[in-house]
Design a protein around this motif. Sequence first.
Motif, mmCIF file in Angstrom:
data_model
loop_
_atom_site.group_PDB
_atom_site.id
_atom_site.type_symbol
_atom_site.label_atom_id
_atom_site.label_comp_id
_atom_site.label_asym_id
_atom_site.label_seq_id
_atom_site.Cartn_x
_atom_site.Cartn_y
_atom_site.Cartn_z
ATOM 1 N N ILE A 148 2.289 -8.017 -20.737
ATOM 2 C CA ILE A 148 3.341 -7.502 -19.916
ATOM 3 C C ILE A 148 3.923 -8.830 -19.311
ATOM 4 C CG2 ILE A 148 3.976 -6.569 -17.307
ATOM 5 C CD1 ILE A 148 1.614 -4.705 -17.888
ATOM 6 N N GLU A 149 3.389 -9.745 -19.007
ATOM 7 C CA GLU A 149 4.020 -10.762 -18.451
ATOM 8 C C GLU A 149 4.893 -11.791 -19.521
ATOM 9 O OE1 GLU A 149 2.547 -15.184 -16.145
ATOM 10 O OE2 GLU A 149 1.293 -14.312 -17.405
ATOM 11 N N ALA A 150 4.557 -11.625 -20.889
ATOM 12 C CA ALA A 150 5.155 -12.247 -21.896
ATOM 13 C C ALA A 150 6.137 -11.323 -22.496
ATOM 14 C CB ALA A 150 4.276 -12.589 -23.112
ATOM 15 N N GLY A 151 6.455 -9.970 -21.801
ATOM 16 C CA GLY A 151 7.630 -9.298 -22.191
ATOM 17 C C GLY A 151 7.211 -8.747 -23.493
ATOM 18 N N GLN A 152 6.109 -8.197 -23.702
ATOM 19 C CA GLN A 152 5.796 -7.579 -25.006
ATOM 20 C C GLN A 152 5.281 -5.924 -24.710
ATOM 21 O OE1 GLN A 152 2.133 -9.685 -26.221
ATOM 22 N NE2 GLN A 152 3.632 -11.509 -27.066
ATOM 23 N N ALA A 153 5.493 -5.505 -23.399
ATOM 24 C CA ALA A 153 5.301 -4.138 -22.843
ATOM 25 C C ALA A 153 6.567 -3.590 -22.605
ATOM 26 C CB ALA A 153 4.468 -4.108 -21.954
ATOM 27 N N GLU A 154 6.799 -2.344 -22.980
ATOM 28 C CA GLU A 154 7.824 -1.411 -22.699
ATOM 29 C C GLU A 154 7.625 -0.515 -21.802
ATOM 30 O OE1 GLU A 154 12.150 -1.148 -22.881
ATOM 31 O OE2 GLU A 154 10.794 -2.672 -24.226
ATOM 32 N N PHE A 155 8.017 -0.448 -20.497
ATOM 33 C CA PHE A 155 7.721 0.498 -19.598
ATOM 34 C C PHE A 155 8.935 1.573 -19.863
ATOM 35 C CE2 PHE A 155 4.987 -1.660 -16.171
ATOM 36 C CZ PHE A 155 4.053 -1.604 -17.252
ATOM 37 N N ALA A 156 8.579 2.945 -19.183
ATOM 38 C CA ALA A 156 9.493 3.852 -19.546
ATOM 39 C C ALA A 156 10.676 3.868 -18.640
ATOM 40 C CB ALA A 156 8.674 5.156 -19.422
ATOM 41 N N GLN A 157 10.463 3.301 -17.146
ATOM 42 C CA GLN A 157 11.336 3.527 -16.031
ATOM 43 C C GLN A 157 11.830 2.329 -15.421
ATOM 44 O OE1 GLN A 157 10.470 7.204 -13.590
ATOM 45 N NE2 GLN A 157 8.107 6.705 -14.496
ATOM 46 N N VAL A 158 10.937 1.184 -15.193
ATOM 47 C CA VAL A 158 11.373 0.016 -14.944
ATOM 48 C C VAL A 158 10.959 -1.145 -15.717
ATOM 49 C CG1 VAL A 158 11.125 0.868 -12.449
ATOM 50 C CG2 VAL A 158 9.043 -0.154 -13.584
ATOM 51 N N PRO A 159 11.839 -2.291 -15.546
ATOM 52 C CA PRO A 159 11.511 -3.441 -16.664
ATOM 53 C C PRO A 159 10.042 -3.881 -16.065
ATOM 54 C CG PRO A 159 13.683 -3.775 -15.635
ATOM 55 C CD PRO A 159 12.858 -2.400 -15.017
ATOM 56 N N PRO A 168 -12.488 -5.593 -17.748
ATOM 57 C CA PRO A 168 -11.866 -6.830 -17.202
ATOM 58 C C PRO A 168 -11.092 -7.728 -18.189
ATOM 59 C CG PRO A 168 -14.064 -6.592 -16.089
ATOM 60 C CD PRO A 168 -13.951 -5.735 -17.132
ATOM 61 N N ALA A 169 -11.612 -7.858 -19.363
ATOM 62 C CA ALA A 169 -11.079 -8.847 -20.633
ATOM 63 C C ALA A 169 -9.686 -7.761 -21.015
ATOM 64 C CB ALA A 169 -11.999 -8.783 -21.559
ATOM 65 N N ASP A 170 -10.002 -6.397 -21.334
ATOM 66 C CA ASP A 170 -8.699 -5.638 -21.712
ATOM 67 C C ASP A 170 -7.707 -5.859 -20.252
ATOM 68 O OD1 ASP A 170 -9.900 -5.213 -23.867
ATOM 69 O OD2 ASP A 170 -10.583 -3.306 -23.569
ATOM 70 N N ARG A 171 -8.006 -5.732 -19.222
ATOM 71 C CA ARG A 171 -6.881 -5.598 -18.336
ATOM 72 C C ARG A 171 -6.268 -7.090 -18.421
ATOM 73 N NH1 ARG A 171 -10.751 -4.065 -12.908
ATOM 74 N NH2 ARG A 171 -11.118 -1.613 -13.657
ATOM 75 N N THR A 172 -6.821 -8.276 -18.554
ATOM 76 C CA THR A 172 -6.213 -9.499 -18.671
ATOM 77 C C THR A 172 -5.247 -9.475 -19.887
ATOM 78 O OG1 THR A 172 -8.243 -10.672 -17.707
ATOM 79 C CG2 THR A 172 -6.758 -11.983 -18.976
ATOM 80 N N THR A 173 -5.761 -8.822 -20.995
ATOM 81 C CA THR A 173 -4.992 -8.945 -22.235
ATOM 82 C C THR A 173 -3.746 -8.131 -21.809
ATOM 83 O OG1 THR A 173 -6.934 -9.026 -23.718
ATOM 84 C CG2 THR A 173 -4.793 -7.885 -24.561
ATOM 85 N N ALA A 174 -3.891 -6.888 -21.281
ATOM 86 C CA ALA A 174 -2.590 -6.024 -20.882
ATOM 87 C C ALA A 174 -1.744 -6.692 -20.119
ATOM 88 C CB ALA A 174 -3.393 -4.772 -20.334
ATOM 89 N N LEU A 175 -2.265 -7.354 -19.064
ATOM 90 C CA LEU A 175 -1.341 -8.247 -17.909
ATOM 91 C C LEU A 175 -0.480 -9.134 -18.972
ATOM 92 C CD1 LEU A 175 -2.747 -8.319 -14.552
ATOM 93 C CD2 LEU A 175 -0.985 -6.649 -15.612
ATOM 94 N N LYS A 176 -1.290 -10.064 -19.687
ATOM 95 C CA LYS A 176 -0.669 -11.118 -20.351
ATOM 96 C C LYS A 176 0.544 -10.479 -21.395
ATOM 97 C CE LYS A 176 -4.271 -14.551 -20.503
ATOM 98 N NZ LYS A 176 -5.478 -15.237 -21.480
#
Length: 226
Positions: free
Chosen positions: A149-160, A139-147
């Motif tokens: 993504i929300e902050a624009g720190q994640a780069e997805f391959a096909q969609v923003p 659960p904690a790592d899921r939160t970190t991951a979503l934060k």
Amino acid sequence: MAGIVATTVPPEVQEAEAQAAAPHAHAVSRDGQSADGFRFFTPQEAAIVVALVDTLIPKDDVGPGGVEVGVPIFIDRELAGAYGRGARMYLDGPFGQGTPQQGYQLPLPPADLYRIGIADLNAWCVETRGGKTFDELSPADRTTALKAIEAGQAEFAQVPARNFFSVLLQNTMEGYFADPMYGGNRNSAVWKMIGFPGAIGMYREVIEKYRNKRYDVEPKSIQDLS
């Protein structure tokens, strides 16, 4: 984030994730009652959506979590219908990089955005989170991951990534507060939490009677008025 993340996974979420991931049990059971089968999501996608919703709105001392009131089912129903097909969206080009004020600027209907976005999310998690898909994270790592993504720190391959998160968050909140007839807000639990009377709140004949008074009644769904 829409809520405080629990440090342990609640039993109802564990059950929902297990059933969503099982190849021959494509449903989410809610509070021991009849299961709601997914119409759009595959079992693997459903497991991810259950984990996403539980991360955004976990159960706490204030009120019910998104999973237990059926938000994953709400999203699934929406994507399986006209909304998922983008029936009321402009999906013809040209498409350019828009500003945040311009809203959704992709050529994808919501159903495609979810399908591609979930695949991108899993690929990103596998690459950056120790080889685990999103639903396999704590659960904690899921939160970190979503934060991230929300902050624009994640780069997805096909969609923003931020577009995917924005639509997901919007749909999650819609399902949480929606009329129960659409699959979320099961038993009007969220309306009861916030003191909202539901569809009967539109009845003008009671306005004067309850003016400046608490309108304390059992919430009614649109279906209850038929």
